[in-house]
Design a protein around this motif. Structure first.
Motif, mmCIF file in Angstrom:
data_model
loop_
_atom_site.group_PDB
_atom_site.id
_atom_site.type_symbol
_atom_site.label_atom_id
_atom_site.label_comp_id
_atom_site.label_asym_id
_atom_site.label_seq_id
_atom_site.Cartn_x
_atom_site.Cartn_y
_atom_site.Cartn_z
ATOM 1 N N LYS A 204 25.212 41.142 48.209
ATOM 2 C CA LYS A 204 25.247 42.303 46.967
ATOM 3 C C LYS A 204 26.790 42.503 46.895
ATOM 4 C CE LYS A 204 20.910 44.566 47.304
ATOM 5 N NZ LYS A 204 20.035 45.936 47.413
ATOM 6 N N ASP A 205 27.435 43.006 47.836
ATOM 7 C CA ASP A 205 28.837 43.158 47.569
ATOM 8 C C ASP A 205 29.724 42.092 46.843
ATOM 9 O OD1 ASP A 205 28.322 45.536 48.509
ATOM 10 O OD2 ASP A 205 29.058 45.352 50.475
ATOM 11 N N VAL A 206 29.232 40.810 47.513
ATOM 12 C CA VAL A 206 29.990 39.410 47.512
ATOM 13 C C VAL A 206 29.806 39.189 45.808
ATOM 14 C CG1 VAL A 206 30.089 36.968 47.619
ATOM 15 C CG2 VAL A 206 30.108 38.576 49.453
ATOM 16 N N ARG A 207 28.397 39.417 45.344
ATOM 17 C CA ARG A 207 28.257 39.274 43.750
ATOM 18 C C ARG A 207 28.693 39.994 43.156
ATOM 19 N NH1 ARG A 207 21.615 37.949 44.921
ATOM 20 N NH2 ARG A 207 21.849 35.614 45.474
ATOM 21 N N ALA A 208 28.877 41.429 43.552
ATOM 22 C CA ALA A 208 29.560 42.587 42.493
ATOM 23 C C ALA A 208 30.911 42.001 42.316
ATOM 24 C CB ALA A 208 29.228 43.629 43.244
ATOM 25 N N GLY B 169 31.322 39.073 40.337
ATOM 26 C CA GLY B 169 31.219 39.527 38.798
ATOM 27 C C GLY B 169 32.364 40.194 38.288
ATOM 28 N N GLN B 170 33.345 40.719 39.243
ATOM 29 C CA GLN B 170 34.597 41.329 38.874
ATOM 30 C C GLN B 170 35.458 40.191 38.701
ATOM 31 O OE1 GLN B 170 35.339 44.678 41.236
ATOM 32 N NE2 GLN B 170 33.106 45.701 40.642
ATOM 33 N N GLY B 171 35.325 39.216 39.113
ATOM 34 C CA GLY B 171 36.215 38.084 39.168
ATOM 35 C C GLY B 171 37.300 38.137 40.571
ATOM 36 N N LEU B 172 36.821 38.691 41.559
ATOM 37 C CA LEU B 172 37.791 38.872 42.560
ATOM 38 C C LEU B 172 37.358 38.182 43.778
ATOM 39 C CD1 LEU B 172 37.432 42.713 43.076
ATOM 40 C CD2 LEU B 172 39.236 41.513 41.879
ATOM 41 N N LEU B 173 36.133 37.304 43.644
ATOM 42 C CA LEU B 173 36.064 35.890 44.641
ATOM 43 C C LEU B 173 35.439 34.824 43.915
ATOM 44 C CD1 LEU B 173 33.618 38.132 47.178
ATOM 45 C CD2 LEU B 173 36.010 37.617 47.368
#
Length: 440
Positions: free
Chosen positions: A176-180, A183-187
């Motif tokens: 969930k954290d990774v997908r969040a 979505g913010q373009g950080l990963l």
């Protein structure tokens, strides 16, 4: 509305039904249930009863034997025995011929001296009976150990399943954290895929763990004689069993004291004694055999009465019989040689069992010591793994650690938890093997 009520009822009742079908079972209850239902132990008890009956049979041979017999014989017709005298105009019948013969015989025989054959045979049979009793104890110990193995095997499988469930929860939360962050373009998308792959691998591990738990449950049900669909709740925890094991290993006892309680060694000693008595029994053919005998006859006609009468008459006799085999073509000598060979075989088997027992006890002591050390190290490792996972997750959420670092920490924590569970199970199983090895 009715459909919603039925759905809620199903959701409530199905878990309750599953819970109601689960059978609470402690380790002591599992052992007791298995001992009561085991076909193998029933066979061992039957073998003991057979040995006891054989000993009683030989013992009865030393007591007086009372036999009752009777018969009827039809004889061919012959003329009466008659004599002719000059003074008698007609022949005189001296003895009449009777063609129907009836006999009734009551006899008793008491062995007086048989060259110790009966006494030695009885002693040997009693030793074998006692050895069969020790065999039963050995089979019982083996079965108890098998039940403990199955019980803790199921406990290990379910503990692994719980650890993997917790790992899936953690991986799912991380995903969930990774997908969040994605979505913010950080990963990158690749990091999302790797987290999803790790979750899929965890799901596969859970399937394997669930299957292992079902197989272990089936094995325990089969061993205890329960229906294979019976679900059990293990109420004895591995922690409670491990806490009973002394932290410091006691000083090893002398070999004679350590092995004195092992049933297979007791059985071997009894078989040696039985073989010694067997040698004495085999030599009995070199001595005379003396018997006391007595008979009471009711015969019609009785030949001891003259002249013969067609009526029942009773007579008796008593006597002593002595027999001695002057030459039997070496049968007695061969039986004695066979008995001595069996004695040597029993002695050698006893030595082999003792060597194996010493080796087993030594190995079990080392296994307990090694398992204690593994539990200590695994306990330290899990603390380190939990802290590593916590730090890695916090650093990732702060954006100063990679997703791969969190996944690696999760795998390390999973391995540490499984290693601790395995170490605790290994400890209680090693202690159970040691108790069986020293005959407790």
């Amino acid at each position: 509305m009715l459909k919603k009520i039925l759905t809620v009822a199903v959701l409530i009742l199905v878990p309750l039904a599953a819970w109601a079908q689960r059978k609470p079972l402690s380790l002591e209850e599992a052992v007791a249930a298995g001992l009561e239902r085991s076909p193998g132990l029933r066979a061992s008890r039957a073998a003991l009863e057979s040995r006891a009956a054989a000993a009683r049979e030989i013992s009865a041979a030393r007591l007086p034997a009372l036999k009752l017999g009777g018969g009827y014989t039809r004889l061919s017709e012959v003329p009466d025995f008659q004599v002719t005298l000059p003074i008698a105009p007609e022949p005189i019948t001296v003895s009449r011929s009777y063609f129907n013969n009836f006999s009734l015989r009551l006899g008793v025989q008491q062995p007086v001296f048989t060259g110790l054959r009966l006494e030695a045979a009885e002693r040997s049979a009693r030793m074998l009976e006692a050895a069969a009793g020790q065999d039963l104890e050995q089979d019982r110990a083996e079965f108890v150990h098998a039940v403990k193995n199955a019980y803790w095997g199921l406990a290990r499988a379910r503990a692994f399943e719980n650890v993997i469930d917790e790992n899936i929860r953690q991986v799912a939360e991380h995903l969930k954290d990774v997908r969040a962050f994605f979505g913010q373009g950080l990963l990158t998308k690749n990091e999302v895929l790797r987290a999803e792959l790790e979750l899929s691998n965890a799901e596969i591990r859970r399937i394997d763990a669930r299957n292992a738990a079902e197989v272990a449950l089936t094995a325990l049900d089969s061993l205890l004689g329960l229906p294979l669909a019976t679900d059990v709740e293990l109420t004895t925890s591995v922690e409670s069993q491990a806490s009973r094991i002394p932290a410091d290993a006691p000083e090893p006892a002398p070999a004679e004291e350590t092995l004195s309680q092992r049933p297979e060694l007791k059985a071997a000693d009894l078989r040696i004694k039985a073989s010694e008595w067997g040698v004495k029994a085999a030599r009995s053919g070199s001595y005379p055999q003396v018997f006391l005998a007595g008979n009471y006859y009711v015969l019609r006609p009785n030949p001891r009465y003259l002249p013969s009468l067609d009526r029942f008459k009773g007579t008796w006799d008593v006597g002593v019989s002595v027999s001695f085999d002057l030459w039997d073509w070496g049968q007695t000598r061969s039986r004695a040689e066979q008995a001595r060979a069996q004695l040597a075989q029993a002695q050698s088997a006893r030595e082999l069992l003792e060597d194996q027992a010493n080796l087993e006890v030594t190995q079990c002591r080392l296994a307990v010591s090694r398992a204690k050390e593994k539990v200590r190290v695994a306990g330290q490792a899990i603390g380190l793994a939990e802290e590593n996972f916590r730090v890695s997750r916090e650093r990732f959420r702060q954006g100063v650690a990679l997703s791969a670092d969190v996944l690696d920490a999760e795998v390390a924590l999973l391995e540490a938890r499984m290693n601790r569970t395995q170490a605790e199970i290994d400890l209680v199983l090693a202690q159970a093997r040691l108790e069986k090895a020293i005959g407790l």
